[in-house]
Design an enzyme around this catalytic site. Structure first.
Site: not given
Ligand SMILES: N[C@@H](CCC(=O)N[C@@H](CS)C(=O)NCC(=O)O)C(=O)O
Length: 283
Positions: A151, A227, A261
């Site tokens: 990402s 995603d 995602h």
């Molecule tokens: N906080 C965001 C989502 C953030 C998100 O999906 N982050 C991804 C990278 S873009 C991630 O790797 N999150 C941490 C995880 O899944 O451990 C939301 O609520 O929409």
């Protein structure tokens, strides 16, 4: 071992070592965190290095506990290095106001705008200061390093590779932001860190950079078709694909039906990505 490097924890994993460190970063002007995996081979020889850049909201821990990369790094004898995604606790007032800006959202650029520029120097950190630290303190082959990410970190990996074709031997990404100057996340972050002049943004946009510099190796990208951020046009892999086609850059862009995602997707395709890097790092 450098005096500034503080070992925070260490665990045996596939006969190698997962370790978390912090250190004072002179480019970010604050304490920074990173995690490593040293494969078993590092006990008796120098090993190649694979950097992993994480996405929004992550620390060095998400990849370390969820990606399942250590098994393959142990198999091929590759060191993994996963830096945090931003400086933290810098005292910048706006730092913790939004999840897609400031803490957890450094975007791997060198900020030029106040109040960010004193600390948010993530591009220099991941391409210069951190590799120097790794090379000085671990049994590594400094001339054998590659990079991948997810990402925001996929964007980071692509720009690091494209801006340093001699430094990294291969690159890959999971669901990368490939055209940040044309997506809401990128527009917000680049306006904040780099200012209003959109010409300045192009130096950190993979779909722009590829027009100037092509890599003499193929780029691997996996993009889940379920995603939500892909659906919301934050990632724009087709923009990058068109740019690659225009200049003849080899790109293996794989659309994966049903995958989202999350780290479930990343762990599913991790073996393919580590193999993609091992082909060049371990030859
Ligand atoms: N906080 C965001 C989502 C953030 C998100 O999906 N982050 C991804 C990278 S873009 C991630 O790797 N999150 C941490 C995880 O899944 O451990 C939301 O609520 O929409």
């Amino acid at each position: 071992m450098s005096n500034s490097l503080k070992l925070k924890s260490e665990n045996l994993c596939f006969n190698g070592t997962v370790a978390y460190y912090s250190h004072f970063s002179s480019v970010c002007n604050c304490e920074m965190n990173f995690a490593v995996y040293l494969p078993p081979q590092a006990k008796s020889q120098s090993v190649p290095i694979l950097y992993y850049l994480s996405g929004l909201t992550c620390t060095e821990e998400n990849f370390t506990v969820k990606a399942g990369a250590q098994r393959y790094a142990a198999e091929y004898g590759i060191m993994l290095v996963a830096p945090d995604t931003s400086p933290r606790n810098t005292g910048i007032a706006e730092e913790d106001e939004a999840w897609d800006l400031g803490t957890g959202a450094g975007f791997y650029v060198d900020a030029t705008v106040e109040p960010w520029k004193k600390h948010y120097q993530m591009y220099s950190y991941v391409t210069q200061e951190l590799p120097q630290l790794i090379n000085a303190n671990f049994p590594v082959l400094a001339n054998k390093q590659s990079i991948f990410g997810h990402s925001m970190g996929g964007h980071g990996a692509l720009i690091c590779a494209l801006k340093n074709p001699d430094k990294y031997l291969s690159v890959s990404a999971f669901a990368p932001i490939t055209a940040p100057i044309n997506c809401p996340w990128g527009e917000k972050a680049f306006t904040t860190y780099l200012g209003q002049d959109k010409k300045q943004w192009q130096q950190y946009d993979a779909s722009e950079l590829i027009k100037k510099t092509q890599l003499d190796y193929p780029i691997l990208i996996d993009q889940g078709m379920a995603d939500t951020f892909y659906e919301q046009k934050q990632l724009l892999p087709e923009t990058f694909q068109s740019a690659c086609q225009e200049v003849g850059q080899a790109l293996n862009l794989r659309f994966q039906p049903g995958y989202d995602h999350s780290y479930f997707t990343i762990s599913t395709f991790m073996e393919d990505h580590i193999k993609h890097h091992a082909v060049v790092l371990c030859s």
